[in-house]
Design an enzyme around this catalytic site. Structure first.
Site, PDB file in Angstrom:
ATOM      1  N   ASP A  76       6.737   6.886   7.144  1.00 30.36           N
ATOM      2  CA  ASP A  76       8.002   6.448   6.548  1.00 30.36           C
ATOM      3  C   ASP A  76       8.609   7.597   5.749  1.00 30.36           C
ATOM      4  OD1 ASP A  76      10.012   5.295   4.894  1.00 30.36           O
ATOM      5  OD2 ASP A  76       9.011   3.356   4.978  1.00 30.36           O
ATOM      6  N   HIS A 121      11.039   3.926   8.462  1.00 28.91           N
ATOM      7  CA  HIS A 121      11.495   3.072   7.367  1.00 28.91           C
ATOM      8  C   HIS A 121      12.310   1.917   7.928  1.00 28.91           C
ATOM      9  CE1 HIS A 121      12.252   2.197   3.146  1.00 28.91           C
ATOM     10  NE2 HIS A 121      13.503   1.904   3.489  1.00 28.91           N
ATOM     11  N   SER A 141      12.346  -2.906   2.157  1.00 25.35           N
ATOM     12  CA  SER A 141      12.677  -1.779   1.289  1.00 25.35           C
ATOM     13  C   SER A 141      12.925  -2.273  -0.144  1.00 25.35           C
ATOM     14  CB  SER A 141      13.878  -1.025   1.870  1.00 25.35           C
ATOM     15  OG  SER A 141      14.041   0.227   1.256  1.00 25.35           O
TER      16      SER A 141
END
Length: 339
Positions: free
Chosen positions: A280, A309, A155
């Site tokens: 996601d 995610h 991320s």
């Protein structure tokens, strides 16, 4: 044959890619939100990190967690967590354990204010904090005499990792890297997380950030105020009020434009794998098709249909996840290529 579950774009296809099976969700785990939340709530991985503190040139510090092999010639993994995460996150622990068992040494690090200790300066961290990642890389080279380093990020940490891999001054010891669930385009991803369907995630982020802003307001009352924080509902509002002024940006828009990793993809210095799931809930369409991959000779972009995610969940949640196996396969292929 290339697995049918991937959309593949990039300048090269490694043997590790062709031979590696695509991620497939277990029964009942196909939803992107479930894949995102399930491992966060249910997975438990614990590794015996050795904790230390790295002093920085500006007077601040980073908290490091290390797993070092007895063999000092072992390759090193440097791994970066996501927003409001830490080296205690299941995905960091899982990746560290999997690489360590494969003979790698591991350097996990915590962003400023993360990992259980508040940092000293007014600044916190953001998606473009490459200076701190570079300090960690330099530490691994100088302190551990690392000769081969592989970068991994999740991320926000993935965005930082890609920016570091695009730096023309990247340390020669870095052989390549991987980013999972990377917000390549920060502007559109912030807009995505402002949507009602993602409200649960925004509330969680803002709840954690409020504690830190209140702490900074006590530390630096002339620079930071927590008054009215509860009125903030989006990253645009948070970044406009806090991230931009605390880190030298003109505005939230300026921050997002200057720190998005998407424009840096064509400047990647080493082979880089990016894996962004098509379902996601954090990522915009712009982070799943960067429109410039024909010019990115070092980029391999994989877009599994499923994964959520930083999820890629499986029912045997405490066993190695697909992301961990994928990262090691890619890293090992780069070491073999260099021999």
């Amino acid at each position: 044959m290339i697995p049918p579950f991937f959309t593949v774009r990039g300048g090269f296809v490694t043997e590790a890619f062709v031979d590696f099976p695509a991620y497939t969700a277990g029964y009942g785990l196909s939803n992107g939100h479930i894949q995102t939340i399930f491992p966060h709530l249910m997975r438990r991985v614990d590794v015996p990190f050795q904790r230390s503190q790295l002093e920085l040139p500006d007077g601040d510090f980073l908290t490091l967690d290390t797993l070092a092999q007895a063999d000092r010639s072992a390759p090193w993994l440097v791994v970066s967590h996501g927003m409001e995460g830490s080296s205690r996150a299941h995905y960091i622990q899982g990746l560290a354990k999997y690489f360590y068992q494969a003979g790698w040494s591991v350097q996990a690090w915590n962003f400023r204010s993360c990992g259980g200790s508040m940092n000293r300066l007014p600044r916190l961290y953001h998606s473009g904090t490459v200076d701190d990642l570079n300090s960690v890389i330099e530490h691994v080279v100088s302190q551990h005499q690392a000769e081969q380093i592989f970068l991994a990020g999740f991320s926000m940490g993935g965005n930082q990792t890609l920016l570091a891999l695009a730096d023309p001054n990247l340390a020669a010891q870095v052989v390549g890297g991987v980013g999972f669930s990377v917000p390549l385009d920060l502007t559109s991803c912030a807009e995505e997380l402002a949507k009602p369907a993602q409200r649960i995630y925004m509330k969680r982020f803002l709840k954690d950030l409020k504690v830190k802003i209140e702490h900074k307001a006590r530390q630096f009352p002339k620079l930071v105020s927590s008054t009215g924080f509860d009125e903030i509902q989006t990253f645009h509002q948070f970044d406009e009020r806090y991230t931009a002024p605390l880190h030298g940006f003109d505005s939230a828009a300026d921050y997002w434009q200057r720190c998005s990793s998407k424009p840096a993809l064509s400047q990647l210095q080493r082979p880089t794998l990016v894996v962004n799931a098509d379902n996601d809930p954090f990522l915009s369409r712009q982070s799943k098709d960067c429109r410039c991959l024909e010019r990115c000779k070092h980029l391999q972009l994989e877009i599994p249909m499923s994964g959520g995610h930083v999820g890629f969940a499986r029912w045997r949640i405490n066993k190695p996840l697909w992301t961990e196996m994928r990262a090691l396969s890619f890293a090992q292929s780069l070491l073999q290529r260099n021999h």
